[in-house]
Design a protein around this motif. Structure first.
Motif, PDB file in Angstrom:
ATOM      1  N   LEU A 271       1.041  10.668 -39.929  1.00  0.00           N
ATOM      2  CA  LEU A 271      -0.235  10.689 -40.634  1.00  0.00           C
ATOM      3  C   LEU A 271      -1.360  10.208 -39.723  1.00  0.00           C
ATOM      4  O   LEU A 271      -2.425  10.842 -39.637  1.00  0.00           O
ATOM      5  N   ALA A 272      -1.131   9.105 -39.012  1.00  0.00           N
ATOM      6  CA  ALA A 272      -2.148   8.575 -38.109  1.00  0.00           C
ATOM      7  C   ALA A 272      -2.435   9.546 -36.965  1.00  0.00           C
ATOM      8  O   ALA A 272      -3.594   9.740 -36.579  1.00  0.00           O
ATOM      9  N   LEU A 273      -1.410  10.186 -36.439  1.00  0.00           N
ATOM     10  CA  LEU A 273      -1.603  11.151 -35.356  1.00  0.00           C
ATOM     11  C   LEU A 273      -2.438  12.338 -35.810  1.00  0.00           C
ATOM     12  O   LEU A 273      -3.316  12.822 -35.083  1.00  0.00           O
ATOM     13  N   ALA A 274      -2.167  12.819 -37.030  1.00  0.00           N
ATOM     14  CA  ALA A 274      -2.951  13.938 -37.563  1.00  0.00           C
ATOM     15  C   ALA A 274      -4.420  13.558 -37.695  1.00  0.00           C
ATOM     16  O   ALA A 274      -5.319  14.358 -37.409  1.00  0.00           O
ATOM     17  N   GLN A 275      -4.685  12.310 -38.104  1.00  0.00           N
ATOM     18  CA  GLN A 275      -6.066  11.847 -38.216  1.00  0.00           C
ATOM     19  C   GLN A 275      -6.700  11.684 -36.841  1.00  0.00           C
ATOM     20  O   GLN A 275      -7.867  12.018 -36.648  1.00  0.00           O
ATOM     21  N   MET A 276      -5.929  11.180 -35.867  1.00  0.00           N
ATOM     22  CA  MET A 276      -6.447  11.035 -34.508  1.00  0.00           C
ATOM     23  C   MET A 276      -6.818  12.376 -33.894  1.00  0.00           C
ATOM     24  O   MET A 276      -7.773  12.486 -33.128  1.00  0.00           O
ATOM     25  N   GLU A 277      -6.039  13.405 -34.222  1.00  0.00           N
ATOM     26  CA  GLU A 277      -6.295  14.733 -33.667  1.00  0.00           C
ATOM     27  C   GLU A 277      -7.512  15.405 -34.301  1.00  0.00           C
ATOM     28  O   GLU A 277      -7.926  16.479 -33.870  1.00  0.00           O
ATOM     29  N   GLY A 278      -8.067  14.784 -35.335  1.00  0.00           N
ATOM     30  CA  GLY A 278      -9.282  15.308 -35.942  1.00  0.00           C
ATOM     31  C   GLY A 278      -9.061  16.258 -37.097  1.00  0.00           C
ATOM     32  O   GLY A 278     -10.016  16.858 -37.597  1.00  0.00           O
ATOM     33  N   LEU A 279      -7.812  16.382 -37.578  1.00  0.00           N
ATOM     34  CA  LEU A 279      -7.535  17.321 -38.674  1.00  0.00           C
ATOM     35  C   LEU A 279      -8.217  16.879 -39.972  1.00  0.00           C
ATOM     36  O   LEU A 279      -8.751  17.704 -40.710  1.00  0.00           O
ATOM     37  N   LEU A 280      -8.191  15.574 -40.236  1.00  0.00           N
ATOM     38  CA  LEU A 280      -8.870  15.067 -41.426  1.00  0.00           C
ATOM     39  C   LEU A 280     -10.378  15.182 -41.272  1.00  0.00           C
ATOM     40  O   LEU A 280     -11.096  15.547 -42.210  1.00  0.00           O
ATOM     41  N   SER A 281     -10.876  14.878 -40.080  1.00  0.00           N
ATOM     42  CA  SER A 281     -12.315  14.959 -39.823  1.00  0.00           C
ATOM     43  C   SER A 281     -12.838  16.377 -40.052  1.00  0.00           C
ATOM     44  O   SER A 281     -13.957  16.570 -40.537  1.00  0.00           O
ATOM     45  N   GLN A 282     -12.022  17.376 -39.711  1.00  0.00           N
ATOM     46  CA  GLN A 282     -12.436  18.767 -39.915  1.00  0.00           C
ATOM     47  C   GLN A 282     -12.647  19.066 -41.395  1.00  0.00           C
ATOM     48  O   GLN A 282     -13.612  19.743 -41.773  1.00  0.00           O
ATOM     49  N   LYS A 283     -11.756  18.551 -42.253  1.00  0.00           N
ATOM     50  CA  LYS A 283     -11.903  18.786 -43.691  1.00  0.00           C
ATOM     51  C   LYS A 283     -13.133  18.061 -44.236  1.00  0.00           C
ATOM     52  O   LYS A 283     -13.853  18.592 -45.080  1.00  0.00           O
ATOM     53  N   ILE A 284     -13.363  16.856 -43.757  1.00  0.00           N
ATOM     54  CA  ILE A 284     -14.531  16.106 -44.211  1.00  0.00           C
ATOM     55  C   ILE A 284     -15.815  16.768 -43.716  1.00  0.00           C
ATOM     56  O   ILE A 284     -16.831  16.774 -44.415  1.00  0.00           O
ATOM     57  N   LEU A 285     -15.771  17.344 -42.514  1.00  0.00           N
ATOM     58  CA  LEU A 285     -16.937  18.058 -41.985  1.00  0.00           C
ATOM     59  C   LEU A 285     -17.258  19.279 -42.845  1.00  0.00           C
ATOM     60  O   LEU A 285     -18.438  19.579 -43.088  1.00  0.00           O
ATOM     61  N   LEU A 286     -16.233  19.962 -43.336  1.00  0.00           N
ATOM     62  CA  LEU A 286     -16.460  21.094 -44.243  1.00  0.00           C
ATOM     63  C   LEU A 286     -17.166  20.624 -45.513  1.00  0.00           C
ATOM     64  O   LEU A 286     -18.090  21.279 -46.013  1.00  0.00           O
ATOM     65  N   LEU A 287     -16.705  19.479 -46.043  1.00  0.00           N
ATOM     66  CA  LEU A 287     -17.331  18.901 -47.233  1.00  0.00           C
ATOM     67  C   LEU A 287     -18.781  18.526 -46.932  1.00  0.00           C
ATOM     68  O   LEU A 287     -19.691  18.813 -47.732  1.00  0.00           O
ATOM     69  N   LYS A 288     -19.011  17.899 -45.785  1.00  0.00           N
ATOM     70  CA  LYS A 288     -20.365  17.489 -45.420  1.00  0.00           C
ATOM     71  C   LYS A 288     -21.289  18.695 -45.298  1.00  0.00           C
ATOM     72  O   LYS A 288     -22.434  18.679 -45.773  1.00  0.00           O
ATOM     73  N   ASP A 289     -20.801  19.765 -44.657  1.00  0.00           N
ATOM     74  CA  ASP A 289     -21.608  20.981 -44.512  1.00  0.00           C
ATOM     75  C   ASP A 289     -21.973  21.567 -45.869  1.00  0.00           C
ATOM     76  O   ASP A 289     -23.108  22.016 -46.091  1.00  0.00           O
ATOM     77  N   GLN A 290     -21.012  21.543 -46.797  1.00  0.00           N
ATOM     78  CA  GLN A 290     -21.271  22.077 -48.134  1.00  0.00           C
ATOM     79  C   GLN A 290     -22.344  21.267 -48.857  1.00  0.00           C
ATOM     80  O   GLN A 290     -23.244  21.830 -49.495  1.00  0.00           O
ATOM     81  N   VAL A 291     -22.273  19.947 -48.749  1.00  0.00           N
ATOM     82  CA  VAL A 291     -23.266  19.092 -49.405  1.00  0.00           C
ATOM     83  C   VAL A 291     -24.631  19.261 -48.739  1.00  0.00           C
ATOM     84  O   VAL A 291     -25.668  19.290 -49.420  1.00  0.00           O
ATOM     85  N   MET A 292     -24.659  19.389 -47.420  1.00  0.00           N
ATOM     86  CA  MET A 292     -25.933  19.606 -46.715  1.00  0.00           C
ATOM     87  C   MET A 292     -26.574  20.929 -47.129  1.00  0.00           C
ATOM     88  O   MET A 292     -27.788  21.013 -47.325  1.00  0.00           O
TER      89      MET A 292
END
Length: 459
Positions: free
Chosen positions: A146-167
């Motif tokens: 789980l930590a490795l997946a977050q380090m690789e930016g996989l979670l950040s990519q999903k949050i970025l999609l959410l951020k783009d939608q809200v923007m």
């Protein structure tokens, strides 16, 4: 970040090697003054990501034979010039190399300062930075993955999609405010509702997986309860693989909580073995029983052990009534039953509509595989165990996302109730602010200091 920092990157103590990490604008100058390479021509090529053998000196005096790794800006971990000095593993050797670097212009790094510089230099976001701490602290394969997946930016990519939608939603609202006379889509409240709904869907999907993520990261608080002598301590010992708790035929042996951690099916359980539930006049035992009830209030999973062939006691019925969804009932000592009351048939005697019931025997090793299966079912919520979906697990991030969901929901209600668009924009801006807090795009310096202070020195 005009200064250069140094710290021990390996654990304090004696070993085969120690690694010192040096980062900053003066790092190259300091190394050039103190390091004499065995192969000067190769060293002068200044190739990135290379190792060089040589001597670390204080003036003319050799301090140690070392191996130095060169990682030049901007391709290094911190985004600055970084040198890693591999010296012999005596702490005194490492300390005198460090003192020489400090004498040449470096200073001792603060806790987490290397990773903080990596964040400030855009090498990683705050979610990736916090994942590094989780990886270091991981106790199971699942939490490490789980930590490795977050380090690789996989979670950040999903949050970025959410951020783009809200923007995009906020831009849509502002267009409607700035150009109200235009007959364009920005005046369409139904379209706005759809945009907010899409953001809510993305955010709630992330929140849905956060329970699983948090358990994989921190473990599931699991309380073992039941009457005296039903096998609570025996179960704890069996799960631990050692005699952790005293087991006797004397009721009331366990009078206080015993806390241990164990991994079952790749899931960390924070086990609490409690005092047996019964009426008692013994003051110490009564206090232990009170703690048992308090532990159940906080538990994410309750393992209620009952004895096969016996009627349920008042305390057991109370637990089933109050904590239905959290309870797994282990019908222990199945090995003592004879006749037709074997296996699944024993379930006919119990109210199995409450909790999950498993025929069990610690002595005969019966029911452990079914218990593991049920625990996995609860953690992964019926989905594949090794899901590749990135999951939220950090409480700071989860709390920020919960606030973002609340703000988006308030914005949706405002649109539905016909409030002015500038009022709606307040909620959407709040949601955007919370999401930005998650990744560190918009975060207070005090929060950064708090987060990175939890790191070890040298990381």
């Amino acid at each position: 970040m005009d200064d250069t920092i140094i710290a021990l990157a390996t654990a304090v103590g004696e070993g085969s090697i120690h690694v010192l990490r040096l980062s900053g604008p003066q790092a190259q100058e300091i190394i050039e003054q103190a390091f004499t390479p065995r192969h000067p021509q190769r060293w002068q090529e200044k190739s990135n990501f290379t190792l060089h053998l040589g001597y670390f000196r204080a003036g003319a005096k050799v301090l140690d034979e070392v191996l130095i790794g060169r990682m030049s800006a901007p391709g290094s971990y911190t985004g600055e010039d970084v040198y890693e000095i591999n010296c012999h593993g005596g702490l005194y050797i490492a300390e005198r190399i460090m003192r020489e670097c400090i004498g040449l212009g470096a200073r001792l790094a603060e806790a987490g300062e290397f990773t903080k510089r990596a964040f400030l230099n855009g090498k990683l976001d705050l979610i990736q930075a916090e994942a590094i701490v989780d990886l270091i602290a991981a106790k199971t394969d699942s939490s490490a993955d789980l930590a490795l997946a977050q380090m690789e930016g996989l979670l950040s990519q999903k949050i970025l999609l959410l951020k783009d939608q809200v923007m995009e939603t906020l831009a849509f609202i502002e267009a409607g405010i700035d150009f109200p006379e235009d007959d364009v889509e920005s005046l369409d409240r139904d379209a706005l509702l759809q945009r907010i709904s899409k953001g809510l869907e993305l955010a709630r999907d992330l929140l849905e997986g956060s329970k699983t993520g948090r358990i994989l990261r921190e473990g599931m608080l699991t309380v073992i309860v039941g009457q005296p002598n039903v096998g609570k301590s025996s179960l704890l010992n069996a799960l631990m693989g050692e005699e952790r708790a005293i087991v006797t035929d004397i009721p009331g042996t366990t009078r206080d909580e015993i806390r241990e951690s164990v991994t079952i099916g790749g899931i960390l359980l924070q086990l609490v073995d409690t005092a047996g539930l019964r009426e008692s006049e013994d003051l110490v035992e009564k206090l232990g029983i009170e703690r048992s009830w308090k532990a159940m209030e906080k538990a994410e999973l309750i393992l209620l052990i009952i004895q096969a062939g016996q009627e349920l006691k008042a305390e057991e019925l109370k637990i089933l009534s109050q904590y239905d969804q959290s309870v797994i009932v282990l019908i222990n000592k199945m090995d003592l039953l004879v006749g037709k009351e074997q296996g699944e048939e024993v379930l006919e005697n119990y109210p199995t509509q409450q909790g999950v019931w498993i025929p069990f025997s610690v002595k005969e090793n019966l029911g452990f595989k079914q218990l593991e299966k049920e625990i996995k079912q609860r953690v992964y919520q019926g989905k594949a165990e090794k899901t590749k979906e990135p999951l939220l697990s950090n409480i700071r991030q989860i709390t920020a996302l919960e606030r973002a969901v609340s703000a988006l929901a308030n914005g949706w209600d405002s649109v539905k109730n016909g409030l002015p668009w500038d009022m709606v924009s307040i909620d959407i801006r709040q949601a955007l602010q919370e999401i930005s807090q998650m990744t560190g795009d918009s975060v207070q310096e005090s929060l950064l200091d708090d987060i990175f202070s939890r790191f070890c020195i040298g990381k």
